[in-house]
Write an enzyme that holds these catalytic residues in place. Structure first.
Site, PDB file in Angstrom:
ATOM      1  N   TYR A   1     -14.345  -4.123   1.782  1.00 41.77           N
ATOM      2  CA  TYR A   1     -13.079  -4.722   1.727  1.00 41.77           C
ATOM      3  C   TYR A   1     -13.132  -5.988   2.136  1.00 41.77           C
ATOM      4  O   TYR A   1     -13.317  -6.413   3.335  1.00 41.77           O
ATOM      5  CB  TYR A   1     -12.168  -3.785   2.248  1.00 41.77           C
ATOM      6  CG  TYR A   1     -10.758  -4.425   2.194  1.00 41.77           C
ATOM      7  CD1 TYR A   1      -9.858  -4.049   1.101  1.00 41.77           C
ATOM      8  CD2 TYR A   1     -10.147  -5.230   2.963  1.00 41.77           C
ATOM      9  CE1 TYR A   1      -8.445  -4.373   1.063  1.00 41.77           C
ATOM     10  CE2 TYR A   1      -8.795  -5.748   3.030  1.00 41.77           C
ATOM     11  CZ  TYR A   1      -8.056  -5.176   1.933  1.00 41.77           C
ATOM     12  OH  TYR A   1      -6.957  -5.932   1.693  1.00 41.77           O
TER      13      TYR A   1
ATOM     14  N   ASP B   1     -17.988 -12.071   6.636  1.00 42.12           N
ATOM     15  CA  ASP B   1     -16.382 -12.011   6.746  1.00 42.12           C
ATOM     16  C   ASP B   1     -16.142 -11.271   7.909  1.00 42.12           C
ATOM     17  O   ASP B   1     -16.042 -10.067   8.306  1.00 42.12           O
ATOM     18  CB  ASP B   1     -16.078 -11.045   5.548  1.00 42.12           C
ATOM     19  CG  ASP B   1     -14.596 -10.699   5.578  1.00 42.12           C
ATOM     20  OD1 ASP B   1     -13.661 -11.267   6.447  1.00 42.12           O
ATOM     21  OD2 ASP B   1     -14.151 -10.131   4.740  1.00 42.12           O
TER      22      ASP B   1
ATOM     23  N   TYR C   1       0.609  -1.264   0.024  1.00 47.26           N
ATOM     24  CA  TYR C   1       0.096   0.106  -0.039  1.00 47.26           C
ATOM     25  C   TYR C   1       0.801   1.290   0.023  1.00 47.26           C
ATOM     26  O   TYR C   1       0.657   2.266   0.621  1.00 47.26           O
ATOM     27  CB  TYR C   1      -0.891  -0.035   1.306  1.00 47.26           C
ATOM     28  CG  TYR C   1      -1.832  -1.021   1.361  1.00 47.26           C
ATOM     29  CD1 TYR C   1      -2.606  -1.505   0.130  1.00 47.26           C
ATOM     30  CD2 TYR C   1      -1.920  -1.980   2.352  1.00 47.26           C
ATOM     31  CE1 TYR C   1      -3.528  -2.524   0.450  1.00 47.26           C
ATOM     32  CE2 TYR C   1      -2.779  -2.980   2.497  1.00 47.26           C
ATOM     33  CZ  TYR C   1      -3.595  -3.243   1.404  1.00 47.26           C
ATOM     34  OH  TYR C   1      -4.493  -4.194   1.647  1.00 47.26           O
TER      35      TYR C   1
ATOM     36  N   LYS D   1      -7.080 -13.069  10.969  1.00 49.25           N
ATOM     37  CA  LYS D   1      -6.390 -11.840  12.060  1.00 49.25           C
ATOM     38  C   LYS D   1      -6.192 -12.568  13.309  1.00 49.25           C
ATOM     39  O   LYS D   1      -5.088 -13.458  13.809  1.00 49.25           O
ATOM     40  CB  LYS D   1      -6.991 -10.739  12.082  1.00 49.25           C
ATOM     41  CG  LYS D   1      -7.015 -10.134  10.685  1.00 49.25           C
ATOM     42  CD  LYS D   1      -7.518  -8.740  10.434  1.00 49.25           C
ATOM     43  CE  LYS D   1      -7.483  -8.023   9.318  1.00 49.25           C
ATOM     44  NZ  LYS D   1      -6.088  -7.791   8.904  1.00 49.25           N
TER      45      LYS D   1
END
Length: 399
Positions: free
Chosen positions: A133, A223, A6, A250
């Site tokens: 996202y 998600d 990024y 995560k």
């Protein structure tokens, strides 16, 4: 040369070099920093946790990895059993992978093939949210809706297989009325949309989504890579509204190692369980079910349960609401708080230029993005440390 994420490599500033980490702190050679973003929201127990360290070390002394193709092992068996007990409803069937993006890809592949196996070949469409996202692999980018990350897909033009809607019940009902015969799934980040701008929305949208998915025979996918393990103030949003497929990542391993799980209901699994080999799910990441990852994930879940992490999260939210109460500034559009997340949205992203270095100088690591200054702290943070993070955020606007 390292190609960093990024970033425009030509113009990026040098990253801070970390030489050690412990608890909520990252250490550079000249500074001690509270990690206010938990290494992209994953390090919920902090760094160098002795129980997590021991889980990794104990397993590596046995073996670090074996493939799941034709082989199995105790850590992956125990983690699958634990998730079956830990998760709500009949979310019992665990497919493991090595990252959240891949786990969402697997969920989308499951949804498509579930209907292909039933002969419903017209169900090729995904209903998703605006500002979504779900990762940076190609199908997750297509399901996403963020030009700042996924502009490369403009090369292909508009997708014929994804419809994006706002988190508005009317828009949801209209989309189902129009597309339901072609939909295989509704994919959402439940309650909190992370990288799309820390956008928060109401549970009533998800309740209505569940009703419509049931009415029209569409699979509902949550998600919870970012929202799972308490980040919204709920253990999982799936505890409140039950999806057909749940994606975890995560914090699954406490941020120690990349690992993810796509957990399907028994109904979805039954759509693949057949004598026909063509009905099998033909997917297999090399490092799925990695023994180190499974071992540390089991210990992470044990800590989450036995040390009452939900109370820690509720304390973080309470302190955050108290410390941010009444805060305003002409540059600030809105302050949003949910569970273990606080976001200060500004009108102009340029007003955050320089904040990362400012925070560094005040003993906080932060990484604002778009027009969002935010914190998602490790759950083991003390009140004083949390106040330091919040005071640093507010101080930027009064410097």
């Amino acid at each position: 040369m390292i190609w960093y994420p990024y970033q425009q490599m030509k113009t990026m500033r040098a990253p801070y070099e970390i030489v050690d980490a412990e608890g909520v702190f990252l250490y550079t050679r000249d500074q001690k920093l509270i990690d206010s973003v938990s290494s992209w929201w994953s390090v919920i127990h902090g760094y160098k946790h002795p129980a997590l360290n021991e889980a990794i070390i104990s397993q590596v002394n046995r073996f670090s990895h074996v493939m799941l193709g034709g082989l199995t092992h105790a850590p992956v068996q125990r983690l699958s059993q634990k998730l079956e007990e830990f998760l709500p409803g009949d979310l019992d069937c665990c497919f493991f992978s090595d990252s959240g993006s891949v786990a969402v890809e697997v969920a989308l592949k499951m949804a498509l093939q579930y209907y292909m196996n039933r002969g419903e070949r017209q169900r090729t469409m995904i209903l998703a949210l605006e500002h979504a996202y779900h990762g940076d692999t190609f199908k997750t980018m297509e399901a996403g809706d963020d030009e700042d990350y996924h502009f490369v897909l403009n090369a292909y033009g508009s997708s014929q297989h994804v419809v994006h809607i706002p988190t508005d019940t009317g828009a949801l009902e209209q989309a189902f009325s129009r597309y339901h015969e072609r939909l295989n799934c509704l994919l959402v980040e439940p309650l909190l949309q992370g990288a799309g701008g820390m956008r928060m929305y109401d549970l009533s949208f998800l309740k209505r989504a569940r009703e419509l998915c049931d009415q029209y025979g569409v699979l509902l996918i949550f998600d919870e890579v970012a929202t799972g393990f308490g980040r919204t103030g709920n253990r999982f949003v799936a505890d409140l509204v039950l999806p057909d497929i749940l994606v975890l990542g995560k914090a699954l391993t406490g941020g120690y190692i990349g690992h993810a799980a796509t957990v399907a209901s028994r109904k979805v699994f039954a759509g693949f369980y057949d004598d026909d080999p063509c009905h099998a799910l033909m997917h297999g990441p090399t490092f799925m079910g990695n023994a180190l990852a499974c071992s540390v994930a089991l210990k992470s879940i044990e800590l989450f349960e036995n040390q009452d992490y939900m109370s820690k999260i509720h304390r973080i939210e309470k302190v955050t609401r108290r410390e941010m109460a009444g805060f305003s500034h002409p540059s600030v559009k809105e302050v949003r708080i949910m569970g273990g997340c606080v976001c200060v949205e500004v009108f102009d992203p340029a007003s955050l230029n320089g904040y990362q270095q400012f925070a560094y100088e005040h003993g906080v690591f932060s990484r604002p993005f778009l027009n969002c200054m935010y914190a998602m702290v490790p759950y083991v943070i003390t009140e004083a440390e949390l106040i330091q993070v919040l005071d640093t955020m507010k101080a930027w606007f009064s410097r």
